[in-house]
Design a protein around this motif. Structure first.
Motif, PDB file in Angstrom:
ATOM      1  N   GLU A 157       0.824  -1.203   0.000  1.00 51.62           N
ATOM      2  CA  GLU A 157       0.000   0.000   0.000  1.00 51.62           C
ATOM      3  C   GLU A 157       0.859   1.254   0.000  1.00 51.62           C
ATOM      4  OE1 GLU A 157      -3.522   2.109   2.714  1.00 51.62           O
ATOM      5  OE2 GLU A 157      -2.703   0.138   3.251  1.00 51.62           O
ATOM      6  N   ASN A 158       1.925   1.255   0.782  1.00 54.32           N
ATOM      7  CA  ASN A 158       2.832   2.409   0.806  1.00 54.32           C
ATOM      8  C   ASN A 158       3.517   2.592  -0.537  1.00 54.32           C
ATOM      9  OD1 ASN A 158       2.237   2.920   3.471  1.00 54.32           O
ATOM     10  ND2 ASN A 158       3.969   1.736   4.269  1.00 54.32           N
ATOM     11  N   LEU A 194       1.139   4.222  -3.074  1.00 57.67           N
ATOM     12  CA  LEU A 194       0.820   5.613  -2.793  1.00 57.67           C
ATOM     13  C   LEU A 194       1.935   6.551  -3.212  1.00 57.67           C
ATOM     14  CD1 LEU A 194      -0.860   5.273   0.727  1.00 57.67           C
ATOM     15  CD2 LEU A 194      -1.977   5.755  -1.453  1.00 57.67           C
TER      16      LEU A 194
END
Length: 539
Positions: free
Chosen positions: A534-535, A538
């Motif tokens: 997820e990081n 992003l």
């Protein structure tokens, strides 16, 4: 009565005090206006409205005037309080102090000189960075070109060498004495297998696997250019090299002189594990081996009836990124275990004879070693840095031997061989599209660092082929990737060799974002992997 009379008196006195204080403040402002030489009379006419074109210049003038007034006022206040005045800093002093903070400014940079493009060595150094301090490292794909000697068939055909390299390792390869290509390293026909490993994967494997970084090494080139020999998927059968003796401590047999990248990487992997405190108990190594034949994934380590082999499906995994469902994994404890499994798997891999290669690989082979390091109980770290030992470290070493690109007119393939060649070229064509798209994206990022376009917004055709889907983490994802471009020097193969060299040049612009795959003991591996992905999306 007394209290009643006192109330109005107190109120009137309060109003008088308020009036006097107000008048005092007004008179104070008037005194300030009279003392200021820049303000003029309090009855001066209001300032005229300015057009938008003159706003910026007026703002700068008023700001400088305000600074001088505030500076004068602050100096007088400090003098009244008995404090030493603040010495004004001249522009020259400010620039010198800025240079002392940010480093010296060269005269060429001040004059606006254009710098030459970075050399392969500078590019590699800038990619590497401080590996011990970063949990995420962005770097370009490292590309190494290897030029094989003329084959016996080419010598019999009296073929001449159209592609040459310099004797010094300058990173330049020359085609027909006119066209030059630059790479991170160029290996000539006389380069030994140990030197090939040292300049391609040796440093990457030894420094990154046990720190939790994924590593991918893939070989690309036309059929018969030496990919399988370079990777070592078929083994060598030679005796161990005389300059390396078996380690009495680890009891590991060193690779032979003819061994390629895979046997040497496996040896370094287990040698590192044996050197760690409690490494044989803490470090678990698993192996999988598959091939993509006619756009179908096959498990090369499945020992049962081939007709009953489970179907393999490429899926997104929260814990591992891109994973293959139903693919078998085998625990290996030594390089000999890996060699035995690879020999058995190589016998199941589809090969055939063509007019260009007597033993032509008809499929793409992908061997993966999964490394899991358990947290230390006595505080010892597995890496050579100060990484926390209360973490579970996961990484994988992906070794890819791609089937060579083919021209049906030259290979003389018919029937099944022709269908195999079409599917091989299809996978390589999609791989070329992925490389081109990622290369353009990398160039845009370098030209405009403030661009908001990223790999998440640009379309990369990973899903158009099972090969590119499987290599999604290796190209533009969570991996440190090394590509070995294998090239034939023969003038009869110049066209295909030029395509390989152009392809490899584009691959150098691909940027990967390698992330350390570590899991705290307070968090499950699945949760930690999902958070890392997820990081990464992003950014």
């Amino acid at each position: 009565m007394t209290n009643t009379a006192a109330g109005p008196t107190a109120q009137s006195s309060g109003r008088k005090e308020a009036t006097s204080s107000a008048s005092g403040s007004v008179s104070g402002r008037e005194r300030k206006r009279k003392m200021s030489p820049d303000e003029g009379s309090p009855d001066a006419s209001p300032p005229q409205k300015l057009s938008p074109m003159s706003t910026s210049s007026t703002e700068s003038t008023s700001s400088s005037t305000g600074v001088s007034r505030s500076s004068t006022s602050s100096q007088s206040k400090r003098k009244a309080l008995g404090r030493p005045p603040i010495s004004a800093t001249s522009p020259a002093k400010k620039s010198s102090s800025a240079q002392s903070r940010g480093g010296s400014v060269s005269s060429s940079a001040a004059a606006g000189e254009l710098k030459a493009p970075p050399s392969p060595a500078d590019r590699t150094a800038s990619n590497t960075g401080n590996e011990n301090d970063n949990d995420e490292q962005q770097q370009n794909v490292r590309v190494v070109a290897r030029l094989r000697p003329l084959s016996a068939k080419e010598i019999d055909e009296d073929s001449k060498e159209a592609i040459t390299t310099t004797k010094t390792q300058s990173g330049t390869i020359t085609v027909e004495k006119s066209r030059k290509f630059e790479y991170d390293a160029v290996l000539g026909p006389d380069t030994t297998q140990s030197k090939v490993y040292e300049l391609t994967a040796g440093d990457t494997v030894q420094k990154n696997i046990f720190r939790g970084f994924n590593v991918t090494i893939l070989a690309y080139g036309q059929t018969g250019s030496g990919k399988t020999f370079t990777m070592g998927t078929a083994g060598s059968g030679d005796d161990p090299s005389s300059d390396e003796k078996a380690d009495s401590t680890t009891k590991l047999t060193p690779p032979s002189k003819g061994d390629g990248i895979i046997p040497r990487a496996v040896y370094d992997l287990f040698k590192k594990r044996a050197s760690l405190p409690g490494g044989n108990d803490r470090v678990k190594v698993e192996m999988s081996y598959l091939e993509i034949y006619n756009e179908e994934a096959r498990d090369l380590m499945y020992t049962g009836d081939p007709s009953k082999s489970p179907d393999l499906h490429i899926r997104d995994s929260k814990a591992e990124g891109v994973a293959v469902q139903n693919l078998s994994r085998h625990v290996v404890n030594s390089p000999s275990d890996v060699a035995t499994l690879m020999t058995e798997a190589s016998e199941r891999r589809v090969t055939a004879s063509t007019q260009m290669n007597a033993v032509s690989s008809r499929s793409h082979a992908v061997c993966t070693l999964y490394v899991t390091i358990a947290p230390s109980e006595d505080g010892e770290s597995v890496a050579d840095d100060n990484d926390a030992s209360a973490e579970e470290v996961r990484s994988k070493l992906t070794l890819v031997d791609l089937a060579g690109s083919e021209r049906l007119k030259r290979t003389g393939a018919e029937g099944t061989r022709m269908r195999e060649g079409i599917n091989i070229n299809k996978g390589l064509f999609v791989l070329g599209q992925v490389v081109s798209a990622l290369s353009e994206l990398g160039q845009q990022t370098q030209q405009n660092s403030s661009s908001t376009k990223s790999s998440s917004s640009a379309h990369i055709p990973y899903r158009d082929s099972k090969l590119t889907r499987l290599l999604q983490d290796s190209l533009g994802g969570n991996s440190k990737t090394v590509m070995v471009a294998c090239v034939s020097p023969s003038e009869s193969n110049v066209e295909e060799s030029m395509n390989t060299l152009r392809y490899a040049s584009r691959a150098r612009n691909i940027k990967n974002s390698a992330v350390r795959n570590v899991t705290s003991t307070a968090m499950s591996p699945t949760e930690a992997a999902a958070l890392r992905r997820e990081n990464q999306m992003l950014k």
